[in-house]
Structure formats: structure tokens, C-alpha cells
Design an enzyme around this catalytic site. Structure first.
Site, short mmCIF file in Angstrom:
data_model
loop_
_atom_site.label_atom_id
_atom_site.label_comp_id
_atom_site.label_asym_id
_atom_site.label_seq_id
_atom_site.Cartn_x
_atom_site.Cartn_y
_atom_site.Cartn_z
N GLU A 74 2.55 4.98 -4.10
CA GLU A 74 2.58 6.04 -5.20
C GLU A 74 3.93 6.73 -5.62
O GLU A 74 4.26 6.98 -6.51
CB GLU A 74 1.43 6.93 -4.99
CG GLU A 74 0.22 6.48 -5.24
CD GLU A 74 -0.20 5.57 -4.02
OE1 GLU A 74 0.23 5.65 -2.96
OE2 GLU A 74 -1.17 4.50 -4.34
N ASP A 99 -8.79 3.48 -2.09
CA ASP A 99 -9.83 4.19 -1.27
C ASP A 99 -11.10 4.67 -1.94
O ASP A 99 -11.34 5.85 -2.16
CB ASP A 99 -9.06 5.15 -0.30
CG ASP A 99 -8.36 4.64 0.45
OD1 ASP A 99 -8.13 3.31 0.43
OD2 ASP A 99 -7.32 5.33 1.05
N ASP A 110 0.91 -1.30 0.04
CA ASP A 110 0.26 -0.10 0.12
C ASP A 110 0.70 1.15 -0.05
O ASP A 110 2.25 1.24 0.32
CB ASP A 110 -0.79 -0.02 1.25
CG ASP A 110 -2.01 1.03 1.42
OD1 ASP A 110 -2.21 1.61 -0.05
OD2 ASP A 110 -2.39 1.30 2.34
C1 GLC Z 1 -4.78 3.24 2.77
C2 GLC Z 1 -5.32 2.33 1.94
C3 GLC Z 1 -6.15 1.47 2.78
C4 GLC Z 1 -5.69 0.90 4.10
C5 GLC Z 1 -5.15 2.29 4.77
C6 GLC Z 1 -4.32 1.96 6.30
O1 GLC Z 1 -5.64 4.35 2.72
O2 GLC Z 1 -5.71 2.50 0.69
O3 GLC Z 1 -6.83 0.32 2.25
O4 GLC Z 1 -6.61 0.55 4.76
O5 GLC Z 1 -4.17 3.01 3.99
O6 GLC Z 1 -3.39 1.18 5.98
#
Ligand code: GLC
Length: 750
Positions: free
Chosen positions: A391, A461, A388
């Protein structure tokens, strides 16, 4: 501006066109694909196979203001300033530059143009439609929109006016009356694709840095273009079969008890489940590659007990490494120069752990080091890694463009590496998991063209709103067109509170997503299926059960996908290219060749206007045969309208499975008509299939006759029982087949 053409030469298979101000190269990669490029500073991150296919009839003709180049199938004219015109040998126009490549009328351009280093402008045809570009938040057909490729963490609700989301895939398919073609701009800098068509006659693309390097693919239909693109960038390797199971996540399941409670509730409510995800709070203070002693004190034992129950654990990993002198990952990263720099100093920004530094995934030694860190998670029994914030996301403003990353080819600045940062992180993760001997399971938020070789993706998200349920359809289809087949959205929506109705409708769509995961944010209403009411729970169970029945069908699709790149989730015109009215259909999709899903995606609706391509279709739920362009279908909350193509053959697991597991019995649902299907079976886990260790069963349906044959027997476990469910105008009949021998045809009269 390249200026005037001076001369042209052909060296082996590469044409070199010399202009006043530089050179342009042309290579016909195959009979259907041409590459037009300038000298690159760095090898491509995306392309793994652009070897030139032999046997082409290459020649050129230089005529003062233009060079005519051909491979015997395609004819490319190159003019002064590098403008082009591409035809097929029968004279059909594919794509044609517009004259004013640089002096683009600003009124017809957008602000983005100011930042572009080069722009290529082309004539757009009347009604030309454009598809692809990864996961942009607009409709399927990108005509009349402009998008930019710059991987972005967007916590706000994604809307169609947003230029970028988390992923960058600078590839599109254009379809007009004379041709279907694809263009891949192999450039990692911020790029822009403008199909706004403000002047009603042109579109353009360009990038803010790097070199011009693009491929044009020519085919008969969108499928052939996707296959050509896949041959360049590679496909998603066949996944472990459990990864197709139901996955449950939440930011966060804070401790072992809570996570165990989720697994227990799934059991209690008899809903199949295969995977539970641990979000950032399983770590010690968000330090990657650690686990919290307090919240998961016996994590290894716990994962092992889940594993004996058939449940897999996937853990999140972010790229940002906490700045903490007493933390070994930070210490080793510093000691071995694994972090990005601004000037001479390590560059620091903030992510979940507070001050954080960013690994230089562009360098092989950093990727290996990152992989070594994964050893810990592998040793405690984690089965998949969820990448995650890659980017990379940063909370204290964006990383400046001049932050540098060491690489295997000198330093790379942030503006060049940004769009491939997640790609390289996925590569590092894949390479380590590959060594376990099992097929790696990775999920990534950001990606570039070709990341599909390493990782599945989810769309980031989203929110618990109807717009985002609707968006899930064009988004997943567009990703599939762009080479990303293993996709999913957060079922129920990540941010905000899902209503019971939205949750029900979402699972009716989400059960067809290759990556099927319910995930939500910590401050949203709990979203596990039993958190609503009995009706929602029953609907949820119904569609997860349907999913488990369809797993062998989806696995077959992945087998085909690995070979050709055909996505699982497709638009209807992918299978029926002549049906152009589906170019703008954003609320239906197909799973493979045989299932057409026309879900209800508006609040309060209990009917659906279903658009069908020509032919006979079976209503999945009632077996009723339907035909016609449009039908109105009743769709109460528990019904997602699903249609099966006449002549379809669909393998199913038995009803009632609680986990994806190796099965002795397979059921083929066969729908009256004519068809042929090959079902694939292997160990569902290792790479042994690459050594031929798999089985294939071929079924041929010819109206009232079927013929079944085991055409390949490389894997020792054959089905012990095969059941046929035959659907026809007079109803459903069922029978069994219990003995197979290799290459012995079994004939059945229906
Ligand atoms: C980001 C991710 C989400 C995750 C969060 C906390 O917003 O896109 O899926 O739950 O981070 O890790």
C-alpha cells in the site's frame, strides 16, 4: 474556482476553454467518451489508450455564459466555473453539475471534504444507482455510502462503514432512468466519492491534490461502460491455464517438509491442486529475494521435484527491504539510489523484517533493478510472485506525505504515489516475468486503475466470519466492474477460525473465483480441507472437482476478457440490464453469460430464496427446468444452488483431473434452447496465441439441432475426442464426435 468563461477554441481535436482563472480542456475520445481535464503535471499511470478516434463531427458554439461542444453524438455544455451538462444527441441527460461546486453545503458533505483540493458536484436522479469503485466493503450499489481512495492495510474486520481498503479505483458506473454512464477520475491522490445523498439530490467526487482530469463514458448498459473503461486502462492478459487451478496457502508453511506434506495430503485425499504458496517465512529473516537455508535447504531441488509432479510454487514478496549493511539487495539499493527519502536521508519505517526502506518503483531504473532481483526466484523455479504489503503498509505509523520517490518525471511525493505504489511494483514484476516467455502470474494486494494489465488481486485480510463470505460477492463483482477480472478472496477467511459449515459454504462460492486460493493466518485454526471432518472434506472435494471441470469455460471467459474487459464474476444485471431489481442483489452472481450461482451465505440455512431473471433455467444438479422471479431451493450443506441458462453451451474438462493439464478430450454440456458459443484452445502457457497459434470451435444450438465447426486451426493440438451432453426437458443424452476438419460443419440432430 475557474471563474467566468472568456473564450473557447478548437485545436486539432482538443477544445480549450479559457476561464478567468485557468483553462479547461475537452476531448471527445470517441463517440461515447469525453475527457474533461486541466493540464497534468505527469502522465497518467492508469490510462494507456486515450487516442482520439477519428471521424467525429467536432464543433463548438460559445454563447457568453456557456460553451456548447459536440462530436455529433454527445453534446456537452460547459458553464462558468467549469460546471457541465452532458446529453446524448437524442436529448437524454447523462450527467449534470450542481451549481454550488465549491460552496457545497457542509451539512450535506462529510468531513472528508475539508481535505479536498477540488470537488465536482452533480445532481443525482431519483433511484440512481452507483457501482464500481474497486473493492470497497459495502454492498454492490454504492448509493447512500461514501468512500475514499487511499490504499490501506486494514487488519481489523472489514465493514461497510470503512471508507477505504487496499485498492483504489476511482471509477464508477451510474444508472438512472435516462442513461447509463461511467466516470473515471484519473487522479492518484486521496480521492473521495460521496454518494451519501444527504440532500436527496446530489453526489460529488474530488481529490486532495493533483489536477481535475476525468472521463465520462456513455453507453446502453453497464457492459458497454465496462468495455469503454477497459479500452482506456487495458485488460488482464490471458493467464497461464494452471493459474485457474486450486491454490493452497498458509502463513506459513514453515519448512519444506511441512509444505511437501500439504501437497501429499492433497494427493491422499484426492483433491485437485496446482499451486502451493510460500508466505514470508521461506525467506532468510524476511529479506526479500532470499530463501532460508535452514527451513528450505534444497529449495531448487524441491521445487523441481514438485514441478515434475505438476505442482507450481508461488512466493510472497513485500516491498520493504531490510536495513542490513551485509545484505546485498540493501547494499545495491543504497548504492544506486533506489529507496525513498525524507529530505536528504533514506526514509526508514518498519515492516516484517524490522527497519525497512521502500523502493522507488516510480522510476524505471528501480523497476528494472527490482526485476533483476527476481532472477534468483526464477532461477530456483518459482512460477508466480505474490506482492503483499504494497500500500505500502508500515508498522511505525504511515509514511509522511512528504517522503519522496524518484521517478521518470522528477520527484514524486508520497501523497501522490501512494495509491499507485502497488501498481508500479506489479509493473516491475510483470516486466521481468514477461521476459521468461511465459504469461506472468502475479498477485497483488494493493492496486490502482489499470493494475489489471499486470496482476491478479486478492481482497486482503478477511476473517473467517459469515459477513466476509457474504462480502466476497459484491466485492468481487465490484472489482470486475472496475476492470479487475482476476480476483479472489482468501477462501475460508484469513484471520480467525473457520467452522466446518463456514468452510463448506465458502468453497461453494470460492470455487467460482478466478483466483481460487485457501489462505489463513498463523494463529488461526488450520484451514486445509482435511482439517475439519469427513463431510467438509467431501464437500471441498466436490467443489474443487466442479472447478476443474469448468476450467475450459473460465479460460474461454478470460479470452473474451482480454479482448473486451468483461469480468468473469458478474452481477446478474450485467447480463440482463433490464432487470433492475438485481441492482441490490448482493447474494447471487453469474460466471460469464451462462451460470447463475445463488449460494447459501448464512449460517444454519438449508434453503435459498433464489431470484432469477426472465427465461428458462436448468438446475445444474438435477436438470430440472425452472422459471419465475423467485423460487425456494433446498440447499443442504453440500448443495450450492447453480442454474444454467437455457441455450447455454459449456465446455468441461473430464471429471477427476488432479492437475490442470492439456487435454485430449472436451465435453460440451448443452442446454436445450437457442445459443451460440465459441470455444478457444491454445498452449495455455506462452504468448504464441498472439501470433495466431490457437484453435476455435464454434457450436450453434438451434432447439433440436446443433452444428459444430472448427473455425480456426492455428494450434497443432486438437481435441481427439468431443463429447456432447445434451440436457433437455426429457433428461440427459450423451454422444461423441470424433473427427474434425477445418471449416467442415458437423450437424447433429438431438
Ligand atoms: C499480510 C497479508 C497476508 C499474509 C501476511 C504475512 O497480512 O495480507 O496474506 O499472510 O501479511 O505475510
Amino acid at each position: 474556482m475557474l471563474g467566468k468563461i472568456r473564450n473557447c477554441s478548437l485545436d486539432k481535436s482538443t477544445f480549450k476553454i479559457n476561464f478567468d482563472n485557468g483553462d479547461l480542456y475537452v476531448e471527445f475520445i470517441s463517440f461515447q467518451m469525453v475527457r474533461i481535464f486541466q493540464n497534468r503535471k505527469r502522465p497518467s499511470f492508469a490510462v494507456i489508450n486515450n487516442k482520439i478516434v477519428g471521424g467525429q463531427d467536432l464543433s463548438f458554439n460559445f454563447k457568453g455564459k456557456k460553451v456548447e461542444l459536440t462530436n455529433g453524438n454527445l453534446l456537452l455544455y460547459v458553464f462558468n466555473n467549469g460546471l457541465i451538462k452532458l446529453f446524448t444527441k437524442d436529448g437524454k441527460i447523462v450527467i449534470e453539475s450542481k451549481d454550488d461546486i465549491i460552496d457545497l453545503d457542509k451539512q450535506n458533505a462529510s468531513d472528508e471534504i475539508e481535505n479536498l483540493k477540488f470537488v465536482s458536484t452533480f445532481l443525482s436522479h431519483e433511484n440512481e444507482a452507483f457501482f464500481g469503485l474497486g473493492d470497497k466493503a459495502g454492498p454492490l450499489n454504492k448509493r447512500n455510502y461514501e468512500f475514499a481512495n487511499w490504499n490501506s492495510d486494514i487488519p481489523q474486520a472489514h465493514v461497510e462503514t470503512m471508507k477505504s481498503l487496499y485498492k483504489s479505483i476511482p471509477f464508477f458506473v451510474g444508472i438512472h432512468d435516462s442513461s447509463t454512464y461511467g466516470v473515471f477520475l484519473d487522479n492518484t491522490y486521496r480521492s473521495v466519492f460521496n454518494f451519501l445523498n444527504k440532500d436527496n439530490e446530489s453526489f460529488y467526487f474530488g481529490a486532495s491534490g493533483g489536477e481535475l482530469d476525468y472521463y465520462i463514458m456513455v453507453g446502453d448498459n453497464i457492459k458497454s461502460i465496462v468495455r469503454l473503461f477497459s479500452s482506456l486502462i487495458g485488460t488482464y492478459p490471458l493467464p497461464q491455464i494452471w493459474t485457474l487451478g486450486n491454490q493452497q496457502s498458509r502463513w506459513s508453511y514453515w519448512c519444506e517438509n511441512e509444505a511437501q506434506g500439504i501437497v501429499d495430503s492433497y494427493k491422499k485425499y484426492k483433491i485437485p491442486l496446482d499451486v502451493i504458496h510460500l508466505d514470508i517465512d521461506y525467506m532468510d529473516g524476511y529479506r526479500v529475494f532470499t530463501t532460508s537455508e535452514k527451513r528450505f535447504p534444497k529449495i531448487k531441488e524441491w521445487i523441481s521435484s514438485l514441478s515434475s509432479d505438476g505442482i507450481k510454487v508461488v512466493t510472497i514478496i513485500d516491498p520493504g527491504v531490510k536495513v542490513d549493511e551485509s545484505y546485498s539487495v540493501y547494499q545495491k539499493g543504497i548504492a544506486n539510489n533506489h529507496f525513498a527519502k525524507l529530505g536528504k536521508d533514506i526514509y526508514v519505517n518498519q515492516v516484517w523484517p524490522g527497519d525497512s526502506v521502500f523502493p522507488t518503483f516510480s522510476s524505471k531504473d528501480t523497476r528494472l533493478w527490482w526485476g533483476d532481483n527476481l532472477d534468483y526466484l526464477i532461477s530456483i523455479g518459482v512460477s508466480g510472485i505474490w506482492n503483499d504489503m504494497n500500500e505500502p503498509a508500515s508498522f511505525k505509523g504511515p509514511l509522511p506525505y512528504n517522503v519522496t520517490f524518484k521517478s521518470d518525471n522528477g520527484l514524486i511525493r508520497h501523497d501522490e504515489i501512494h495509491n499507485v505504489y502497488g501498481h508500479l511494483m506489479a509493473e516491475a514484476t510483470y516486466d521481468r516475468l514477461f521476459k521468461t516467455g511465459k504469461r506472468p502470474f502475479i498477485i497483488t494486494r494493493s492496486c490502482f486503475a489499470g493494475t489489471n494489465r499486470y496482476s491478479t488481486v486478492w481482497t486482503g485480510d478477511n476473517q473467517s466470519i459469515w459477513d466476509h463470505l457474504r462480502l466476497a460477492i459484491p466485492q468481487q463483482i465490484s472489482l470486475g466492474i472496475s476492470g479487475v477480472s482476476f480476483v479472489g478472496t482468501d477462501i475460508g477467511g484469513f484471520g480467525g477460525d473457520a467452522t466446518p459449515e463456514l468452510m463448506s459454504r465458502w468453497i461453494e462460492v470460492g470455487c467460482f473465483s478466478p483466483l481460487m486460493r485457501n489462505h489463513s493466518a498463523f494463529n488461526s485454526k488450520r484451514q486445509e480441507p482435511w482439517m475439519f471432518d469427513k463431510l467438509t472434506l467431501d464437500i471441498y472435494r466436490k467443489y474443487v472437482n466442479l472447478r476443474y471441470k469448468l476450467i475450459p469455460y473460465m479460460y474461454d471467459l478470460f479470452h473474451i476478457e482480454e479482448i473486451y474487459g468483461d469480468p468473469l464474476i458478474r452481477s446478474i444485471f450485467y447480463n440482463f440490464p433490464e432487470e433492475k431489481s438485481f441492482f441490490n442483489n448482493n447474494d447471487e452472481f453469474m460466471l460469464g453469460e451462462n451460470l447463475l450461482i445463488s449460494p447459501v451465505v448464512t449460517s444454519g440455512s438449508v434453503t435459498k430464496l433464489v431470484a432469477l431473471p426472465k427465461g428458462k433455467w436448468f438446475d445444474y444438479w438435477t436438470n430440472e427446468i425452472v422459471e419465475g422471479e423467485y423460487i425456494i431451493k433446498k440447499a443442504p450443506l453440500d448443495v450450492c444452488p447453480i442454474f444454467v441458462k437455457s441455450g447455454a453451451i459449456i465446455p468441461n474438462f473430464v471429471d477427476g483431473l488432479q492437475r490442470v493439464s492439456s487435454q485430449d478430450k472436451i465435453i460440451f454440456d448443452i442446454y436445450q434452447g437457442k445459443g451460440k458459443y465459441v470455444h478457444y484452445q491454445d498452449d495455455g502457457e506462452t504468448f504464441d496465441y498472439r501470433k495466431g497459434i490457437f484453435n476455435q470451435y464454434e457450436i450453434v444450438l438451434d432447439d433440436d439441432k446443433i452444428q459444430i465447426e472448427l473455425i480456426k486451426n492455428g494450434y497443432e493440438k486438437l481435441y481427439k475426442e468431443i463429447e456432447i451432453h445434451y440436457h433437455c426437458d426429457s433428461g440427459l443424452s450423451q454422444f461423441k464426435i470424433d473427427k474434425f476438419e477445418l471449416n467442415k460443419k458437423i450437424f447433429v440432430k438431438l
